[in-house]
Structures are given as C-alpha cells and as structure tokens.
Design an enzyme around this catalytic site. Structure first.
Site, PDB file in Angstrom:
ATOM      1  N   CYS A   1       0.844  -1.185   0.000  1.00  0.00           N
ATOM      2  CA  CYS A   1       0.000   0.000   0.000  1.00  0.00           C
ATOM      3  C   CYS A   1       0.886   1.243   0.000  1.00  0.00           C
ATOM      4  CB  CYS A   1      -0.873  -0.044   1.249  1.00  0.00           C
ATOM      5  SG  CYS A   1      -1.562   1.530   1.757  1.00  0.00           S
ATOM      6  N   GLU A   2       0.636   2.128  -0.928  1.00  0.00           N
ATOM      7  CA  GLU A   2       1.462   3.334  -1.028  1.00  0.00           C
ATOM      8  C   GLU A   2       1.211   4.321   0.108  1.00  0.00           C
ATOM      9  OE1 GLU A   2      -0.901   6.230  -4.127  1.00  0.00           O
ATOM     10  OE2 GLU A   2       0.248   4.589  -4.977  1.00  0.00           O
ATOM     11  N   HIS A   3       0.154   4.121   0.859  1.00  0.00           N
ATOM     12  CA  HIS A   3      -0.153   5.043   1.955  1.00  0.00           C
ATOM     13  C   HIS A   3       0.555   4.682   3.256  1.00  0.00           C
ATOM     14  CE1 HIS A   3      -4.079   5.703  -0.422  1.00  0.00           C
ATOM     15  NE2 HIS A   3      -3.178   6.572  -0.789  1.00  0.00           N
ATOM     16  N   HIS A   4       0.735   3.377   3.514  1.00  0.00           N
ATOM     17  CA  HIS A   4       1.317   2.950   4.799  1.00  0.00           C
ATOM     18  C   HIS A   4       2.509   2.014   4.637  1.00  0.00           C
ATOM     19  CE1 HIS A   4      -2.993   3.835   5.579  1.00  0.00           C
ATOM     20  NE2 HIS A   4      -2.456   4.546   6.550  1.00  0.00           N
TER      21      HIS A   4
ATOM     22  N   GLN B   1      -4.947  -0.398  -4.772  1.00  0.00           N
ATOM     23  CA  GLN B   1      -5.548  -1.500  -5.525  1.00  0.00           C
ATOM     24  C   GLN B   1      -6.294  -1.021  -6.769  1.00  0.00           C
ATOM     25  OE1 GLN B   1      -7.554  -4.455  -3.152  1.00  0.00           O
ATOM     26  NE2 GLN B   1      -8.935  -4.973  -4.822  1.00  0.00           N
TER      27      GLN B   1
ATOM     28  N   HIS C   1      -6.051  -6.089   2.960  1.00  0.00           N
ATOM     29  CA  HIS C   1      -5.085  -5.013   3.180  1.00  0.00           C
ATOM     30  C   HIS C   1      -4.646  -4.978   4.632  1.00  0.00           C
ATOM     31  CE1 HIS C   1      -5.646  -2.812  -0.727  1.00  0.00           C
ATOM     32  NE2 HIS C   1      -6.604  -3.712  -0.766  1.00  0.00           N
TER      33      HIS C   1
ATOM     34  N   CYS D   1      -3.035  -2.720   6.062  1.00  0.00           N
ATOM     35  CA  CYS D   1      -3.219  -1.388   6.648  1.00  0.00           C
ATOM     36  C   CYS D   1      -4.602  -1.259   7.279  1.00  0.00           C
ATOM     37  CB  CYS D   1      -2.982  -0.289   5.606  1.00  0.00           C
ATOM     38  SG  CYS D   1      -4.014  -0.398   4.136  1.00  0.00           S
TER      39      CYS D   1
END
Length: 184
Positions: free
Chosen positions: A75-78, A116, A144, A146
């Site tokens: 995940c590019e956020h976490h 995703q 996920h 995250c």
C-alpha cells in the site's frame, strides 16, 4: 543503493527506540533494504521486457481467462502489504499472449507501491495494449494489512476492484460471462 536504503532503515529502527547494535537487529537494516528492493522490483521492469515477444497468432476469438493469480503488493499510503488474487480476461483479435506473461504483468505492477484501484487499471491497460483485444476484464480481490493491523483493525474485510473495457464494458452478456466464470 542497498546500503543507502539500509541506512534509512537503521535510522527508522533507532528512532523507534531500538538498539540496532543488539544481536537480533545488527543485520536487520540490510535485510529490510533487500526485502524492500525485492518487494518493489516492478520499478525495474517494463511491459516490453515482461512480455518478451510472447504474442502469438491465433484465430481464437472467444474469451480467454486466467484466474486466481496470486498477488502481493505494498500500500502506497502505509507501506504495508496487501495480498490477494487477480482474474484477467480478454477477447483476442488474432493474437494471444503467452499464459505466464499475464501473471508476469500482474506481478510487475503489484511489485510497486500501489493502491488497488490503480493496480487493477494498470493490469487491464497493459493487457489491452499488448494484445489489442476486443475487450479486457480484470478483477482484483485483496486483504489489506493497513486495514487489518492498524486503523479500524477489521480482520475479515476484503476489497474487490474491477476494470472492464471494450466488450467487457459495452456488452452486459460478455461482462456477465466473465463474472460467472471467475466465481469460486
């Protein structure tokens, strides 16, 4: 590059309050750097290299499906993993792609920092580009970390995303056939 990434991990581990000189952590920054490079190796790949000319003439004009392709992404956020499976279908127009190349396309995009929704579209666009198909359908189902390990901590949630283009978008019968065939 590995040494530079390892230095960043060393700083992160130290900032968390750990002692990077203790026995269990001495080689962790380097191991973590190598792991991150492996998990993001998709940045070192491109579509032409992955397909490697494995496009073959065929008079088949019926739907081709490869289902349950495992995928592992971050995940590019976490920077936490999401893990799942991908189903890819296309309707050929005189050319088919080597079976393993579809899985390699999935891996190339999954092995990048992602969300995703974008991953699903990138796979569909790539398959459409190399096959010139009448239509491409892609479904990704993933769990996920995250969402499971932090935040709302929902252990049984699964995200499903889909991209339908060409006949998969314009023909409800084609879309329904694909959806019916990928049901487990």
């Amino acid at each position: 590059m590995t040494e530079q990434i390892a230095d960043y991990y060393k700083n992160i581990i130290t900032s968390l309050g750990e002692d990077v000189t203790r026995d269990g952590l001495q080689d962790t920054p380097k191991r973590a750097a190598k792991a991150m490079q492996f998990l993001t190796r998709g940045y070192q790949q491109n579509l032409e290299e992955v397909v490697n000319g494995a496009i073959f003439e065929s008079d088949n004009d019926e739907m081709v499906i490869v289902k349950n392709i495992e995928l592992y992404s971050l995940c590019e956020h976490h920077l936490l993993p999401f893990i799942g499976k991908c189903h890819v279908a296309y309707i050929p127009t005189g050319k088919v792609i080597g079976l393993s190349k579809i899985a390699r396309i999935v891996d190339m995009f999954a092995r990048r920092l992602q969300i995703q929704e974008n991953l699903t579209k990138q796979i569909a666009d790539a398959v459409a580009e190399v096959t010139n198909a009448k239509g491409v359908g892609v479904i990704v189902e993933a769990k996920h970390m995250c969402m499971m390990m932090r935040g709302v901590e929902k252990q049984n949630s699964t995200m499903t995303s889909s991209v339908m283009n060409g006949l998969f978008r314009s023909s409800s019968a084609t879309r329904a056939e694909f959806l019916n065939l990928v049901r487990d």
